[in-house]
Each structure stands twice: as C-alpha cells, then as structure tokens.
Motif scaffolding. Structure first.
Motif, PDB file in Angstrom:
ATOM      1  N   GLU A 101       4.908  -5.887  -2.807  1.00 12.54           N
ATOM      2  CA  GLU A 101       4.808  -5.739  -4.252  1.00 12.54           C
ATOM      3  C   GLU A 101       4.367  -7.035  -4.929  1.00 12.54           C
ATOM      4  O   GLU A 101       3.843  -7.006  -6.042  1.00 12.54           O
ATOM      5  CB  GLU A 101       6.138  -5.264  -4.832  1.00 12.54           C
ATOM      6  CG  GLU A 101       6.443  -3.819  -4.482  1.00 12.54           C
ATOM      7  CD  GLU A 101       7.753  -3.343  -5.095  1.00 12.54           C
ATOM      8  OE1 GLU A 101       8.633  -4.190  -5.352  1.00 12.54           O
ATOM      9  OE2 GLU A 101       7.887  -2.135  -5.311  1.00 12.54           O
ATOM     10  N   ALA A 102       4.575  -8.159  -4.252  1.00 16.38           N
ATOM     11  CA  ALA A 102       4.192  -9.446  -4.833  1.00 16.38           C
ATOM     12  C   ALA A 102       2.729  -9.784  -4.605  1.00 16.38           C
ATOM     13  O   ALA A 102       2.157 -10.583  -5.353  1.00 16.38           O
ATOM     14  CB  ALA A 102       5.069 -10.555  -4.252  1.00 16.38           C
ATOM     15  N   ILE A 103       2.102  -9.195  -3.599  1.00 14.89           N
ATOM     16  CA  ILE A 103       0.720  -9.568  -3.283  1.00 14.89           C
ATOM     17  C   ILE A 103      -0.296  -8.504  -3.649  1.00 14.89           C
ATOM     18  O   ILE A 103      -1.495  -8.788  -3.675  1.00 14.89           O
ATOM     19  CB  ILE A 103       0.554  -9.914  -1.784  1.00 14.89           C
ATOM     20  CG1 ILE A 103       0.764  -8.670  -0.910  1.00 14.89           C
ATOM     21  CG2 ILE A 103       1.473 -11.049  -1.375  1.00 14.89           C
ATOM     22  CD1 ILE A 103       0.303  -8.855   0.529  1.00 14.89           C
ATOM     23  N   ALA A 104       0.154  -7.285  -3.950  1.00 19.42           N
ATOM     24  CA  ALA A 104      -0.801  -6.182  -4.091  1.00 19.42           C
ATOM     25  C   ALA A 104      -0.461  -5.286  -5.263  1.00 19.42           C
ATOM     26  O   ALA A 104       0.706  -5.096  -5.609  1.00 19.42           O
ATOM     27  CB  ALA A 104      -0.833  -5.362  -2.811  1.00 19.42           C
ATOM     28  N   THR A 105      -1.483  -4.720  -5.855  1.00 23.39           N
ATOM     29  CA  THR A 105      -1.297  -3.658  -6.837  1.00 23.39           C
ATOM     30  C   THR A 105      -1.519  -2.290  -6.211  1.00 23.39           C
ATOM     31  O   THR A 105      -1.234  -1.271  -6.836  1.00 23.39           O
ATOM     32  CB  THR A 105      -2.263  -3.829  -8.029  1.00 23.39           C
ATOM     33  OG1 THR A 105      -3.590  -4.001  -7.532  1.00 23.39           O
ATOM     34  CG2 THR A 105      -1.863  -5.036  -8.858  1.00 23.39           C
ATOM     35  N   GLU A 106      -2.028  -2.271  -4.999  1.00 21.32           N
ATOM     36  CA  GLU A 106      -2.243  -1.009  -4.290  1.00 21.32           C
ATOM     37  C   GLU A 106      -1.942  -1.227  -2.817  1.00 21.32           C
ATOM     38  O   GLU A 106      -2.628  -2.000  -2.141  1.00 21.32           O
ATOM     39  CB  GLU A 106      -3.683  -0.524  -4.461  1.00 21.32           C
ATOM     40  CG  GLU A 106      -3.989   0.815  -3.785  1.00 21.32           C
ATOM     41  CD  GLU A 106      -3.498   2.011  -4.594  1.00 21.32           C
ATOM     42  OE1 GLU A 106      -3.610   3.134  -4.078  1.00 21.32           O
ATOM     43  OE2 GLU A 106      -3.010   1.827  -5.722  1.00 21.32           O
ATOM     44  N   THR A 107      -0.891  -0.590  -2.332  1.00 19.29           N
ATOM     45  CA  THR A 107      -0.565  -0.613  -0.910  1.00 19.29           C
ATOM     46  C   THR A 107      -0.614   0.811  -0.402  1.00 19.29           C
ATOM     47  O   THR A 107       0.158   1.666  -0.849  1.00 19.29           O
ATOM     48  CB  THR A 107       0.827  -1.210  -0.653  1.00 19.29           C
ATOM     49  OG1 THR A 107       0.831  -2.582  -1.036  1.00 19.29           O
ATOM     50  CG2 THR A 107       1.192  -1.126   0.821  1.00 19.29           C
ATOM     51  N   VAL A 108      -1.527   1.079   0.509  1.00 19.38           N
ATOM     52  CA  VAL A 108      -1.677   2.422   1.060  1.00 19.38           C
ATOM     53  C   VAL A 108      -1.178   2.410   2.500  1.00 19.38           C
ATOM     54  O   VAL A 108      -1.715   1.689   3.344  1.00 19.38           O
ATOM     55  CB  VAL A 108      -3.142   2.898   1.008  1.00 19.38           C
ATOM     56  CG1 VAL A 108      -3.243   4.335   1.516  1.00 19.38           C
ATOM     57  CG2 VAL A 108      -3.690   2.787  -0.409  1.00 19.38           C
ATOM     58  N   HIS A 109      -0.134   3.179   2.747  1.00 23.56           N
ATOM     59  CA  HIS A 109       0.395   3.304   4.099  1.00 23.56           C
ATOM     60  C   HIS A 109      -0.455   4.340   4.824  1.00 23.56           C
ATOM     61  O   HIS A 109      -0.305   5.536   4.643  1.00 23.56           O
ATOM     62  CB  HIS A 109       1.862   3.736   4.046  1.00 23.56           C
ATOM     63  CG  HIS A 109       2.533   3.767   5.384  1.00 23.56           C
ATOM     64  ND1 HIS A 109       3.758   4.382   5.586  1.00 23.56           N
ATOM     65  CD2 HIS A 109       2.166   3.259   6.602  1.00 23.56           C
ATOM     66  CE1 HIS A 109       4.102   4.242   6.850  1.00 23.56           C
ATOM     67  NE2 HIS A 109       3.155   3.580   7.484  1.00 23.56           N
TER      68      HIS A 109
END
Length: 299
Positions: free
Chosen positions: A170-178
């Motif tokens: 959450e600190a490095i990305a605005t979009e994390t897709v698993h």
C-alpha cells in the motif's frame, strides 16, 4: 484503490507501518524512489546497496544503512529486493550471504526485479525450505511514480503471503493486482514489457515515416493522442531516452537495461513453454540499439 485479488476492488483497511524495520536491497533507478516512498509512508527502513554513493543518498533521506551487507537485514520480518537481474537476486538470497537461511521462519521476501519465472519458482522452493514466504512483485510506472508511491504491482504468491505484504504494498503502489500463485507476477511483467516495447518499436517506425515526409513529430503525437494510435508510449514520449541517459550516467551495463534484458527474458520464457514469439525475438535483437542511440542523442 488497490486491487489485491485481481478480481474485485473491496475497500482495504488503512495501511499501518510494519512493526519491524523493512529491509530493502537495491537503491538504483527504481529502488531508491521506492525506498523513499516507504519512508514517507512511515516505514522504518534498513537498506543496502553495493554502491557507497547510493548508500549515502539513502542516509540523507533518513534511512538506516546496512554497511555490513545483506546479513545485517536478517532481523527484518520483511525484505524487498530491487536489484538488477536474476543473478543478483540469487546472490542476495542464496549466495554466500544466504539471506533466506538467515531470516527467521515466517519472514516475507518481495522480489521487485523483472525475473525469469523459473528463477522465482526455484527461489520459492528454497524459501519454503527455510519457512520464508516469497511474493514476486515486479513493478511498473517509472522512477517518478515510484517516488510518489504510485506504482503498479503485478504480484504472484499465496493468499497468506499477500496478506503479510499488504501494508508494504500500500505504500509503494496505487494498483496491486494479484495475478496468481508465485511466479505469475514475473510472467505478467514480461507480458507487460513485450506489449510496451512492441508499441515503442512501432512508434519509432511511425514517426520516422512522418519525418521522412516532412511531418513534425510533435504534431503527429498530438494527433494520435485522441486517436486509435494512442498509447502510454506516445503519451510519455521521451521517457526511454531519459532513462537510457540516466543509466549511462550511473554506469548500468547495457545488457542489464530493461529493453535488452527483459526482451531476452521474454524469448527464454516463451521457449520454455515451446511458444513461438517471432516478434519478441526480432525486438530482442533490434530495439535496444535504437533506444541507446536515441538516448545518446538526447543526453
């Protein structure tokens, strides 16, 4: 809002800094901005890079350095790697430093480099033997988005590992897709690279065509901005030339630069699956020289 599952966008709880220091290895073009974003989000960082100048830059940004090498990160519950390639990743985790063996069971390692899926799977098995969870979490977006904590992450790993990784991501990305299990992130990143570099090669030829007929490059880029030829590559025209010049200034070997290394990784990964990728093979042999030439012109 981040997409941790790749299927839906449920609201996420507010990110909280991890209790223990986060270990971070690799403070290059993407790594240092990522580390700065983590620090700004409230995470305490213990960082390492082989380059003393990069270590000094990290200290100036308020990070704690690990002058004794990656062995000094053994007490971290979360360690992230943003190093140059597969060999460097394996050296950190399984070489003489043996970070996988040094970390406590239950620790988490995030792999941000663009790696071969086979490397990720091999490291995953070794991590499992030591009770260490791995997530392959390659990133996309460039240094400026990294600094703002606005990267896109393509993550592969178990649900348990993704839960552990959430405050960090959450600190490095605005979009994390698993995108799937361990190794899936590496595949998704290579797919992204092939799409991007294919668009870049096409744009180079298209603009050469326009120039040969006396049509201004900027005028064409404005025109395609609201047309079917629009792409991230055309909207961010000049991005790769700037990156090439930055790599040249910092001494990154040409074979380790993404437009060279990643395209050859695409070909190798396709070969493993017995999948023909003739366009990727052509780009692997031709595009790097074109980018380097343009980068030299712009520097």
């Amino acid at each position: 809002m981040q997409n941790m599952s790749g299927l839906h966008r449920d609201p996420l709880p507010e990110a909280r800094p991890l209790a223990a220091p986060v270990g971070f290895v690799g403070l290059g073009n993407i790594g240092l901005p990522m580390a700065r974003a983590l620090t700004r989000a409230g995470h305490a960082l213990r960082v390492h890079d082989r380059d003393p100048q990069r270590m000094r830059a990290a200290e100036d940004a308020g990070m704690t350095t690990a002058p004794g090498g990656v062995k000094d990160l053994a007490g971290c519950a979360v360690v992230a790697l943003a190093v140059s390639d597969d060999d460097a990743t394996e050296q950190v985790l399984t070489g003489t430093s043996g970070l996988l063996a040094a970390l406590a069971p239950g620790s988490l390692v995030l792999l941000h480099s663009t790696l071969l899926p086979a490397t990720v799977h091999r490291l995953g098995r070794q991590g499992q033997a030591h009770g260490v969870e791995l997530v392959d979490a390659p990133v996309s977006g460039g240094a400026q988005r990294a600094l703002r904590g606005e990267l896109t992450v393509m993550a592969g790993g178990s649900e348990a590992a993704m839960t552990l990784a959430r405050p960090y991501l959450e600190a490095i990305a605005t979009e994390t897709v698993h995108v799937g299990p361990l190794g899936a992130g590496a595949v998704a990143k290579l797919a992204n690279q092939l799409m991007m570099f294919s668009a870049l090669a096409g744009a180079y030829e298209a603009l050469d065509l326009a120039k040969a007929h006396g049509v201004d490059t900027d005028a064409v880029l404005r025109a395609v901005g609201s047309s079917t030829g629009d792409s991230w590559v055309t909207r961010e025209w000049g991005f790769f030339e700037e990156v090439a010049a930055a790599y040249e200034r910092s001494g990154v070997p040409r074979h380790q630069r993404s437009w060279s290394k990643d395209l050859w990784d695409v070909v190798a990964t396709a070969r493993e699956a017995q999948l023909p990728v003739p366009y990727a093979a052509l780009l692997a042999q031709t595009l790097a020289q074109r980018i380097e030439h343009r980068g030299a012109e712009e520097s």
